[in-house]
Scaffold this motif. Structure first.
Motif, PDB file in Angstrom:
ATOM      1  N   ALA A 176     -26.435 -40.970  24.918  1.00  0.00           N
ATOM      2  CA  ALA A 176     -25.338 -40.570  24.029  1.00  0.00           C
ATOM      3  C   ALA A 176     -24.167 -40.005  24.822  1.00  0.00           C
ATOM      4  O   ALA A 176     -22.999 -40.213  24.470  1.00  0.00           O
ATOM      5  CB  ALA A 176     -25.848 -39.538  23.022  1.00  0.00           C
ATOM      6  N   ALA A 177     -24.475 -39.285  25.918  1.00  0.00           N
ATOM      7  CA  ALA A 177     -23.404 -38.705  26.738  1.00  0.00           C
ATOM      8  C   ALA A 177     -22.614 -39.771  27.489  1.00  0.00           C
ATOM      9  O   ALA A 177     -21.451 -39.550  27.846  1.00  0.00           O
ATOM     10  CB  ALA A 177     -23.992 -37.700  27.721  1.00  0.00           C
ATOM     11  N   ALA A 187     -13.711 -26.306  20.487  1.00  0.00           N
ATOM     12  CA  ALA A 187     -12.668 -26.252  21.517  1.00  0.00           C
ATOM     13  C   ALA A 187     -11.307 -25.935  20.905  1.00  0.00           C
ATOM     14  O   ALA A 187     -10.512 -25.175  21.484  1.00  0.00           O
ATOM     15  CB  ALA A 187     -12.619 -27.588  22.266  1.00  0.00           C
ATOM     16  N   LEU A 188     -11.016 -26.484  19.737  1.00  0.00           N
ATOM     17  CA  LEU A 188      -9.729 -26.252  19.080  1.00  0.00           C
ATOM     18  C   LEU A 188      -9.549 -24.781  18.727  1.00  0.00           C
ATOM     19  O   LEU A 188      -8.504 -24.182  19.015  1.00  0.00           O
ATOM     20  CB  LEU A 188      -9.621 -27.119  17.825  1.00  0.00           C
ATOM     21  N   ILE A 189     -10.561 -24.183  18.116  1.00  0.00           N
ATOM     22  CA  ILE A 189     -10.448 -22.788  17.684  1.00  0.00           C
ATOM     23  C   ILE A 189     -10.352 -21.852  18.880  1.00  0.00           C
ATOM     24  O   ILE A 189      -9.557 -20.900  18.887  1.00  0.00           O
ATOM     25  CB  ILE A 189     -11.643 -22.420  16.786  1.00  0.00           C
ATOM     26  N   GLU A 190     -11.148 -22.116  19.918  1.00  0.00           N
ATOM     27  CA  GLU A 190     -11.102 -21.256  21.098  1.00  0.00           C
ATOM     28  C   GLU A 190      -9.779 -21.402  21.833  1.00  0.00           C
ATOM     29  O   GLU A 190      -9.262 -20.427  22.392  1.00  0.00           O
ATOM     30  CB  GLU A 190     -12.282 -21.573  22.012  1.00  0.00           C
ATOM     31  N   ASP A 191      -9.209 -22.603  21.848  1.00  0.00           N
ATOM     32  CA  ASP A 191      -7.896 -22.781  22.457  1.00  0.00           C
ATOM     33  C   ASP A 191      -6.836 -22.025  21.684  1.00  0.00           C
ATOM     34  O   ASP A 191      -5.935 -21.408  22.273  1.00  0.00           O
ATOM     35  CB  ASP A 191      -7.559 -24.274  22.515  1.00  0.00           C
ATOM     36  N   ASN A 212     -21.549 -17.604  17.683  1.00  0.00           N
ATOM     37  CA  ASN A 212     -22.009 -18.991  17.689  1.00  0.00           C
ATOM     38  C   ASN A 212     -23.022 -19.199  16.566  1.00  0.00           C
ATOM     39  O   ASN A 212     -24.226 -19.033  16.746  1.00  0.00           O
ATOM     40  CB  ASN A 212     -22.625 -19.339  19.048  1.00  0.00           C
ATOM     41  N   GLY A 213     -22.509 -19.566  15.406  1.00  0.00           N
ATOM     42  CA  GLY A 213     -23.370 -19.719  14.238  1.00  0.00           C
ATOM     43  C   GLY A 213     -24.304 -20.901  14.310  1.00  0.00           C
ATOM     44  O   GLY A 213     -25.221 -21.011  13.495  1.00  0.00           O
ATOM     45  N   TYR A 214     -24.093 -21.813  15.268  1.00  0.00           N
ATOM     46  CA  TYR A 214     -24.963 -22.975  15.371  1.00  0.00           C
ATOM     47  C   TYR A 214     -26.308 -22.633  16.020  1.00  0.00           C
ATOM     48  O   TYR A 214     -27.207 -23.460  16.041  1.00  0.00           O
ATOM     49  CB  TYR A 214     -24.285 -24.096  16.162  1.00  0.00           C
ATOM     50  N   TYR A 229     -20.275 -33.298  18.806  1.00  0.00           N
ATOM     51  CA  TYR A 229     -20.885 -31.967  18.704  1.00  0.00           C
ATOM     52  C   TYR A 229     -21.818 -31.754  19.904  1.00  0.00           C
ATOM     53  O   TYR A 229     -23.029 -31.608  19.743  1.00  0.00           O
ATOM     54  CB  TYR A 229     -21.650 -31.824  17.396  1.00  0.00           C
ATOM     55  N   LYS A 230     -21.247 -31.728  21.110  1.00  0.00           N
ATOM     56  CA  LYS A 230     -22.069 -31.651  22.309  1.00  0.00           C
ATOM     57  C   LYS A 230     -22.805 -30.318  22.409  1.00  0.00           C
ATOM     58  O   LYS A 230     -24.020 -30.293  22.616  1.00  0.00           O
ATOM     59  CB  LYS A 230     -21.189 -31.861  23.551  1.00  0.00           C
ATOM     60  N   VAL A 231     -22.083 -29.223  22.308  1.00  0.00           N
ATOM     61  CA  VAL A 231     -22.712 -27.910  22.446  1.00  0.00           C
ATOM     62  C   VAL A 231     -23.574 -27.603  21.222  1.00  0.00           C
ATOM     63  O   VAL A 231     -24.716 -27.156  21.345  1.00  0.00           O
ATOM     64  CB  VAL A 231     -21.645 -26.821  22.638  1.00  0.00           C
ATOM     65  N   GLU A 232     -23.030 -27.825  20.034  1.00  0.00           N
ATOM     66  CA  GLU A 232     -23.771 -27.526  18.814  1.00  0.00           C
ATOM     67  C   GLU A 232     -25.058 -28.339  18.717  1.00  0.00           C
ATOM     68  O   GLU A 232     -26.079 -27.853  18.231  1.00  0.00           O
ATOM     69  CB  GLU A 232     -22.902 -27.788  17.587  1.00  0.00           C
TER      70      GLU A 232
END
Length: 362
Positions: free
Chosen positions: A49-50, A94-98, A113-115, A245-248
C-alpha cells in the motif's frame, strides 16, 4: 402457447426449485473454514500500500493551497470563540498541524491523537492547566494582580477542579487562548459519552479553543444540541484532502491480513519514538528484564524504579508513574498481580517482537 401450458411450465419450475433446495440441504456440508484462507501478511500488505504511486498530485496541491488561504479566517474565528471542525475524505492531520504551527505561532498548542485506542484525557487537562498556570505566573495579569487559588500539585486535582480553573482563570488579553488540536475526535478512545462531555466542557472554557477532525459518518451523533451550538460552538469546514491515513491506519488491523511480530514491533516503535529519551530508556530496562527472565511473571514496579533511578532516568516515583501512564495508555505495558500479590509489569509481546522492537528504537 395457451394458459394451460404456461401454468404447467411455472409449476415445473417451482417443483424443480424446491426439489433442488431439498437435495442441497440434505447434502454434505463443506469442510472448509474461514481460517483456511491464505490471508496476506500484514507487513507485506502495508508495504504494498505504501508503494502505490500517488495520483493527481498537482490538483491535490492546488486544493491544499486553497485551504491555506483560509488560515487567517480560521484564526479569526478561533479568536471569536468558535471551534473548528474539519470533515471530508482524506487525512486532515497534516493540514490541521500546519495551520496550528503557521497561523497560531503566538499560542500554545496541545495535540490529542484520538485515533489511538486509548487516550488519557485527564493527563491532557492537567497539561493545559499547567500551561495556563505558567502563563499566569509569568504575566501576573489577573484583575486583582494575584494568581488564582489552586493547590499544587495540579496533577492531583480532580477533573472538575481543573476544568473550573481553566474556565475561571482570566487574563487581560481577551484573544489569548490555548489551542487544543484533536485528531479524530470521533476516534475509538474518545467515543464514550463521558469523554465527549468532558471535551465539550473543555471547549467551553474561556481560554481554550478546539480544532478537531472527524472521519466517521455517524460522528455528529456523539453530541446533543447544547454541545454542538453552546459548548463546542462548531464552525464546520468541508476540507477533503484525499491524503492517505498513514499514521491513523497504523493502529488498526488491516482487513484480510494477519498481524505478526514484525508489525507489532513496528507499531510499538512508532509510539516509543514519540516519547522522551528517558521514557524509552525506562521501557528498555523492562524489555531487557523480560527477555532475560522469560519464566518470571513480570518485573516488580519497585525493581524498575530502583534500576531507573540508578541510571538517573527518573528522580522520583512520580516521574516513573508518568512514564508508566504513557506506556499503559498506548498499550505498550500491562500490569498483573503475581502469585505473591505484588503488582508486576510486563510487555504484551512475544520475545521475538520485543527483540525487534529494541532493534527498532536503537
Amino acid at each position: 402457447m395457451d394458459f394451460n401450458e404456461v401454468d404447467e411450465e411455472e409449476f415445473g419450475f417451482s417443483r424443480n426449485y424446491f426439489l433442488a433446495k431439498e437435495l442441497g440441504g440434505s447434502g454434505k456440508k463443506s469442510g472448509r473454514k474461514l481460517s483456511d484462507i491464505n490471508v496476506v501478511d500484514e507487513q507485506e500488505l502495508r508495504t504494498a500500500a505504501a508503494n502505490i504511486k500517488p495520483k493527481h498530485q498537482k490538483d491535490i496541491a492546488a486544493l491544499i493551497n486553497s485551504y491555506k488561504s483560509l488560515y487567517p479566517k480560521w484564526a479569526f474565528e478561533l479568536r471569536c470563540g468558535f471551534g473548528l471542525l474539519m470533515y471530508g475524505f482524506g487525512s486532515k492531520k497534516a493540514l490541521i498541524e500546519d495551520f496550528a504551527s503557521t497561523a497560531l505561532p503566538e499560542h500554545s498548542v496541545v495535540v490529542i491523537n484520538g485515533y489511538l485506542q486509548s487516550v488519557n484525557l485527564k493527563q491532557v487537562v492537567v497539561c493545559l492547566a499547567e500551561i495556563l498556570w505558567e502563563q499566569l505566573k509569568s504575566k501576573r495579569r489577573t484583575p486583582s494582580g494575584n494568581l488564582p487559588k489552586i493547590q499544587q500539585p495540579i496533577s492531583s486535582r480532580s477533573m472538575d477542579d481543573l476544568l473550573a480553573f481553566l474556565n475561571e482563570a482570566q487574563m487581560e488579553e481577551n484573544d489569548s487562548f490555548i489551542c487544543v488540536v484533536v485528531h479524530n475526535i470521533d476516534g475509538p478512545g474518545l467515543r464514550d459519552s463521558e469523554t465527549q462531555q468532558y471535551l465539550a466542557q473543555l471547549a467551553s472554557c474561556s481560554h481554550i479553543r478546539v480544532v478537531a477532525s472527524i472521519d466517521h459518518v455517524n460522528a455528529p451523533l456523539l453530541w446533543d444540541k447544547k454541545m454542538v451550538h453552546t459548548q463546542f460552538n462548531w464552525y464546520w469546514y468541508h476540507v477533503p484532502t484525499f491524503a492517505p491515513y498513514k499514521v491513523e491506519g497504523l493502529f488498526f488491523p488491516m482487513i484480510l491480513a494477519h498481524g505478526n511480530s514484525n508489525q507489532s514491533a513496528k507499531t510499538a516503535a512508532i509510539v516509543l519514538q514519540s516519547l522522551t529519551p528517558n521514557a524509552q530508556s525506562v521501557f528498555r530496562i523492562l524489555a531487557e528484564y523480560q527477555l532475560s527472565h522469560p519464566d518470571d511473571e513480570g518485573m516488580a514496579i519497585d525493581n524498575l524504579y530502583s534500576m531507573s533511578r540508578e541510571r538517573f532516568l527518573v528522580s522520583s516515583q512520580v516521574t516513573l508513574n508518568a512514564h508508566l501512564t504513557e506506556f499503559k495508555d498506548h498499550e505498550l505495558v500491562k500490569i498483573k498481580r503475581n502469585s505473591d500479590g505484588q503488582d508486576c509489569l510486563y510487555i504484551p509481546l512475544a520475545a521475538e517482537a520485543i527483540e525487534k522492537l529494541l532493534s527498532e528504537i536503537n
